[in-house]
Design a protein around this motif. Sequence first.
Motif: not given
Lengths: 511, 337
Positions: A284-286, A470-471, A482-484, A504-511
């Motif tokens: 159920g995710e795009i 969705d992400r 990056a992952l938002f 670029r995001q740090l790994p822990e910033q990824r959502e």
Amino acid sequence: MPQLVDMRNIIKVYPNGVVANRDVNFSVERGEIHALVGENGAGKSTLMKIVYGLEQPTSGSIIFNGRPVKLQSPHQAIDFGIGMVHQNFMLIPSFTIAQNIVLGHEPVKGRLLDTKAAIRITEQLAQEYGLDVDPTAKVEATPVGMRQRVEILKTLYRGADLLILDEPTAVLTPQETDDLFDAVRRLVAQGKTVIFITHKLIEVKEISDRVTVMRHGEVTGRVQTAEVSEEDIARMMVGRDVLFRIEKPRQQRGEVVVQVKGLSYVSPTGRPLLRDVSFQIHRGEILGIAGVEGNGQTQLAEVLSGLQPPTTGEATIGGQSVLGRGPRHVRQAGVAHIPEDRLTNGVALEADIADNLVVDRYYRSPFARRGAMSLRQVRRHAEQLMQKFDIRAAGAEALMGSLSGGNMQKVIIAREFSADPVLLIAAQPTRGVDIGASEFVRRQLVEERNKGKAVLLISADLAELLTLADRIAVLYKGEIVALFRSRPDLSEEELGLYMLGLKRQLPEQRE
Amino acid sequence: MTFETVLASIFSAAFIATIIRASTPIILPAMGGLISELAGVINIALEGIMLTAAFFGVVVGALGPEWLPGLPVWVYPWLGALVGVLAGLILTLIIAFFHLELGADVILAALAINILASGGTVFIMFALTGDKGSTSTLASPAMPSIIIPFVGSIPVVGQIFNGENLTGYNIITYAAFLSVALVWLFLYRTRLGTHLRAVGENPVAAASVGIDVKRVQYIALLMSGFLAALGGINLSMGYLTLFQTNMTAGRGYIALAAVFLGNRNPLGTLIAALIFGAAGALEAQLGTLNIPSQLITMIPPIVTIAALVIYNVRRQAQMAANARKFQEKMESEHKVV
């Protein structure tokens, strides 16, 4: 202002009977930016091919700079100062930028090429018009934005006064688009005239002075851009009100079904195209994949659909490892794939609709019985899907090659969705598809998500990603930078910074 | 001859001379193949064009004194070569016409020419001489050889530069090596050559800047036909001085293999052609031993296959090495993080 081009009563009938232009009047004033908009098949490409001498009108006249002209070839158009930047770049990948710019009119010293002069010319032009390029770099190693500048410089080198830009922003990031618009404004300030073909209405509003709208080979509107809204233009294009918003209910996110771990792919020439890509997709995710063309999106889709074995890494669907055993194995594990290049990888053009709809299942019951194919079943299957997915064609036995881009995409979607996949990979599913069909495709994707499928949506259209996903993950040089989580305040510009590698995001910033 | 003497002859200056001779009829068509391939109209009729040129060269060279008596003797071989080249060009023109004007597949058109050449030459030979095997009944002349002065007295060097018997190399051998430099200059330093490569890589882009694609491809095909024809002339009026049925023996195809093995550039193609030439020379040397001739004639094709296999294995090893390097880099980066 005086008119630079005046096309009167243009009628174009192709030898196969298709009427592309019906009595079209189109004019461009000197020094303006004129947007030409319309859906695919509206006749704008044909009209521009006529201006550029690639096609001759069946009837009608062209007045250029106050004089009637007959344009029999691009060569003649170039001589008149007409230049065209094609949507598919017309460049020689293994040549340098300077070589590409002077191609066809190379400077010579005696009988041999004068390479230094070519480089000097390129540098001068680049400086004069503020279009930054590296003259000695090979085109195959340069980013898309630079290739486009090369195309523009090419026309300027040939003395173009009128530049036709055919969907120039289709492959650019928001930042590159801004750069392009700056360059276009500079060109106009220096006395050039620009025709801007697009179907992104927001760009029409931003860049153009006037706009001509075409539908079904006719001009349906000719207005000052400032006087109309995007909705007005859309109505002229489609002939009805268009819904820009797609209903998307709140996500009912289920368990993780797709696990991709440490995926890398190195091309046969040794270039790493995917670097340690890892992500999960829930039921159920795009999951949207953003990125400038050529940053690994194509390879990601090809590896996950089994078309290419990965160099390292693995992917599991519902806990089952799927890669490395070919596309049929991947499909049987529940992966469906709407490929990016639909003409090559999506359909067989010489086969009919019915055959195209069973290529992934012809060997199974009810289509195959004891090794023989049941043509009756194949036909029935096709008729059902054609109705369900609103595929408009003469019949199930119509050849794929005779369909429009939108209907071709519907055939692929019908096949892939009806396979009832666990994971649906959709690569550029609305590229080159007109507004009406795009709406349909997008709605279908959301519906699949609502049914609990995992969807991987790869798209160059950031507005599409922001609406549907969705992400959103951003690919840069084959790496997820990056992952938002999708949210209203996430903007195209923000994504653009990551797409260009500026952030670029740090790994822990990824959502 | 014993095995030892064969071995000795292989490691000698004379053997290098043999390689140079044997390579000539591969280098020339290979350069032709390269040009046509880079223009996007690969000419697989090199074989048939060579054969036809070889045949007409011999026939006109030998029967010229009968048909056109009274000319100086040295004219007849040149006349033969001219007619041979013209015959090759006419065949090429047929391929070009069928492909570029009528839209026939270039491979099929060329295949037809190869079949026509292999049957047609025998047919005319039989009509003229009553022999289906060779033109040995005709007294056919050779193209002149060139002896480089002064080096003959130097051991080894003399043999390399003027052949094992110090009689010099055929003029077409010089043309072959010269052609490599000229083809390079043409492809990379002239407008037409640049246009040709552009047409081969992206014909639509080339056309969009006003390059006449059809014209460029006509020229490329004709150049390939010309070079292949020279190779054929070399076979029958230099390497040998008669025409034999199917005397090209696959050299036109080996030349195409050389183009790809040589990575589609003139120098690489030359090197590949020399390797194939060496295989041919080896075949000739070993032919004097008491080994079944069938085994020996297998050497050139086996070398071709082996070369292609080695090329691809190396390429794959290269790819694997790249992948490994990349993976190691990834891992070391991860440790830092």
